[in-house]
Write an enzyme that holds these catalytic residues in place. Structure first.
Site, PDB file in Angstrom:
ATOM      1  N   THR A  38       0.814  -1.223   0.000  1.00 30.54           N
ATOM      2  CA  THR A  38       0.000   0.000   0.000  1.00 30.54           C
ATOM      3  C   THR A  38       0.843   1.266   0.000  1.00 30.54           C
ATOM      4  OG1 THR A  38      -0.129   0.079   2.430  1.00 30.54           O
ATOM      5  CG2 THR A  38      -1.828  -1.195   1.267  1.00 30.54           C
ATOM      6  N   CYS A  42       1.856   3.214   9.451  1.00 33.03           N
ATOM      7  CA  CYS A  42       0.818   3.365  10.473  1.00 33.03           C
ATOM      8  C   CYS A  42       1.389   3.238  11.883  1.00 33.03           C
ATOM      9  CB  CYS A  42      -0.248   2.277  10.309  1.00 33.03           C
ATOM     10  SG  CYS A  42      -1.032   2.152   8.704  1.00 33.03           S
ATOM     11  N   CYS A  46      -3.045   0.881  14.893  1.00 33.41           N
ATOM     12  CA  CYS A  46      -4.002   1.290  13.862  1.00 33.41           C
ATOM     13  C   CYS A  46      -5.067   0.207  13.658  1.00 33.41           C
ATOM     14  CB  CYS A  46      -3.271   1.552  12.544  1.00 33.41           C
ATOM     15  SG  CYS A  46      -4.358   2.125  11.210  1.00 33.41           S
ATOM     16  N   ARG A  49      -6.764  -3.100   8.394  1.00 35.00           N
ATOM     17  CA  ARG A  49      -6.687  -4.551   8.220  1.00 35.00           C
ATOM     18  C   ARG A  49      -5.249  -5.050   8.427  1.00 35.00           C
ATOM     19  NH1 ARG A  49      -8.491  -7.723   2.661  1.00 35.00           N
ATOM     20  NH2 ARG A  49      -8.016  -9.844   3.372  1.00 35.00           N
ATOM     21  N   ARG A  71       3.977   6.890   2.846  1.00 36.06           N
ATOM     22  CA  ARG A  71       3.156   8.039   3.218  1.00 36.06           C
ATOM     23  C   ARG A  71       2.326   7.694   4.471  1.00 36.06           C
ATOM     24  NH1 ARG A  71       0.665   5.461  -0.966  1.00 36.06           N
ATOM     25  NH2 ARG A  71      -1.565   4.993  -0.726  1.00 36.06           N
ATOM     26  N   CYS A  73      -0.624   7.079   7.139  1.00 28.82           N
ATOM     27  CA  CYS A  73      -1.995   6.578   7.107  1.00 28.82           C
ATOM     28  C   CYS A  73      -2.968   7.698   7.501  1.00 28.82           C
ATOM     29  CB  CYS A  73      -2.130   5.403   8.074  1.00 28.82           C
ATOM     30  SG  CYS A  73      -3.814   4.808   8.328  1.00 28.82           S
ATOM     31  N   CYS A  76      -4.966   6.521  11.151  1.00 27.97           N
ATOM     32  CA  CYS A  76      -4.351   6.648  12.479  1.00 27.97           C
ATOM     33  C   CYS A  76      -3.428   7.862  12.594  1.00 27.97           C
ATOM     34  CB  CYS A  76      -3.578   5.379  12.831  1.00 27.97           C
ATOM     35  SG  CYS A  76      -2.132   5.049  11.781  1.00 27.97           S
TER      36      CYS A  76
END
Length: 364
Positions: A38, A42, A46, A49, A71, A73, A76
């Site tokens: 992705t 995080c 967080c 999933r 980058r 999240c 969170c």
């Protein structure tokens, strides 16, 4: 500064233990994780999933994760300060007064309901219970430092001595606690065992101390240091408690069963089937959970925290284990590190190893 230099702290994070903290969503972990598929990083806690392990990378700071091309999240917000941290710090700064939910809501920018729900989910207790626990800790510390009972009560933020006594879970009156157990009568017995010299101490409420050490003198010193002004009296009848402790290792018997089998003296038998544990409500929950771990089995600190319904309290659980006053019968030796390592043990890591080996041998 080169990219290699920026990422150096990442190498200090053990991937196995970090993964365990991620799976348990241990929000006290102190680092971040990023997902290759992705491109997002995080907080450990967080609610997104859970990722596949092979796609995860760990970073010490948001700057390191950003430098590696990930980058933040949006769920969170790992680059922003957690509002619950602001709530926690505000409570800690205001232990001497009531802090209503409405005030915590203003501090955090959340609704009172959300503050209550999220704080309890994060810290396993409500904001009010957290404040009470901190007051209790301050109260006990002040007593040990020699403050008068009255000064300790009000400096800790309690409205009366009775409320302080109830919250602090002293196991005796505040005055006796402040005086190192002065006036408290504790019988004790010692014996040499395969795990070192064992000492047991008991009040009229039950077993309050069980320690292991290298010599008889050293074992007795542990009791005197814990209750320096108590009335300590040697009591040979308490050797039945030592027999009960050894039976719990070799046979898995609980305290009351072992004492009945040993035909404990009638004068104290009813009381000796109890354990007089003294600690906070949280510590008592942990110590009770330790007694539920079957002989010959182990748990990690994070597993124990999850079983208690407090997956974010791994460090607090470990601390409670370290403060256990009744070894063997409250089997903190059955809790190990995430890798299976024995980690620290109040009574010595080698004794922990011997206890676990003895339990496994008898089990097989």
């Amino acid at each position: 500064m080169t990219a290699t230099a920026q990422l150096a702290p990442q190498l200090q994070i053990n991937p196995d233990s970090a993964w365990e903290k991620l799976i348990s969503r241990d929000k006290t972990a102190g680092f971040l994780y990023a997902v290759l598929t992705t491109g997002v990083f995080c907080r450990i806690g967080c609610g997104s999933r859970p990722p596949r392990r092979e796609n995860v990378r760990f970073f010490g700071t948001a700057a390191e994760a950003s430098s590696a091309g990930f980058r933040p999240c949006q769920r969170c917000t790992p680059t922003e300060r957690d509002p619950l941290d602001r709530v926690r710090e505000h409570i800690e700064r205001n232990l001497d007064r009531a802090v209503p939910l409405a005030e915590l809501a203003r501090i955090s920018g959340l609704s009172p309901f959300t503050v209550q729900r999220n704080f309890k989910r994060e810290f396993s207790v409500s904001p009010l219970a957290y404040q009470r626990a901190l007051r209790a800790a301050r109260f006990r510390a002040a007593l040990k430092e020699g403050n008068s009972v009255t000064d300790a009560v009000y400096n800790a933020g309690f409205s009366s001595p009775s409320r302080a006594h109830e919250a602090a879970q002293l196991g005796m009156t505040p005055a006796r606690f402040a005086q190192g157990g002065k006036g408290e009568r504790i019988g004790f017995a010692t014996a040499s065992t395969p795990f070192g010299w064992m000492i047991v101490g008991a009040t009229d409420r039950g077993l309050c101390w069980l320690a292991l050490d290298g010599t008889k003198a050293a074992a007795e010193t542990t009791l005197r240091e814990e209750f320096p002004l108590a009335d300590l009296r040697r009591d040979a009848s308490l050797s039945t408690l030592i027999d009960a402790a050894l039976a719990s290792v070799h046979e898995g018997s609980d305290l009351s069963h072992s004492l009945r089998s040993a035909e404990a003296p009638n004068s104290q038998e009813a009381n000796l089937t109890s354990i007089d544990l003294r600690g906070t409500v949280f510590q008592l929950r942990v110590w009770n959970a330790l007694r539920q771990i079957p002989r010959g089995q182990t748990r990690t600190y994070s597993q124990l925290a999850r079983e208690l319904g407090m997956p974010n309290s791994t460090r607090a659980v470990a601390r409670a284990c370290a403060l256990n006053r009744v070894s063997v019968l409250v089997p903190c030796h059955r809790v190990v590190g995430v890798s299976g390592s024995l980690t620290g043990y109040r009574w010595g890591v080698e004794r922990k190893r011997k206890l676990l080996d003895a339990e496994k041998e008898r089990r097989s």
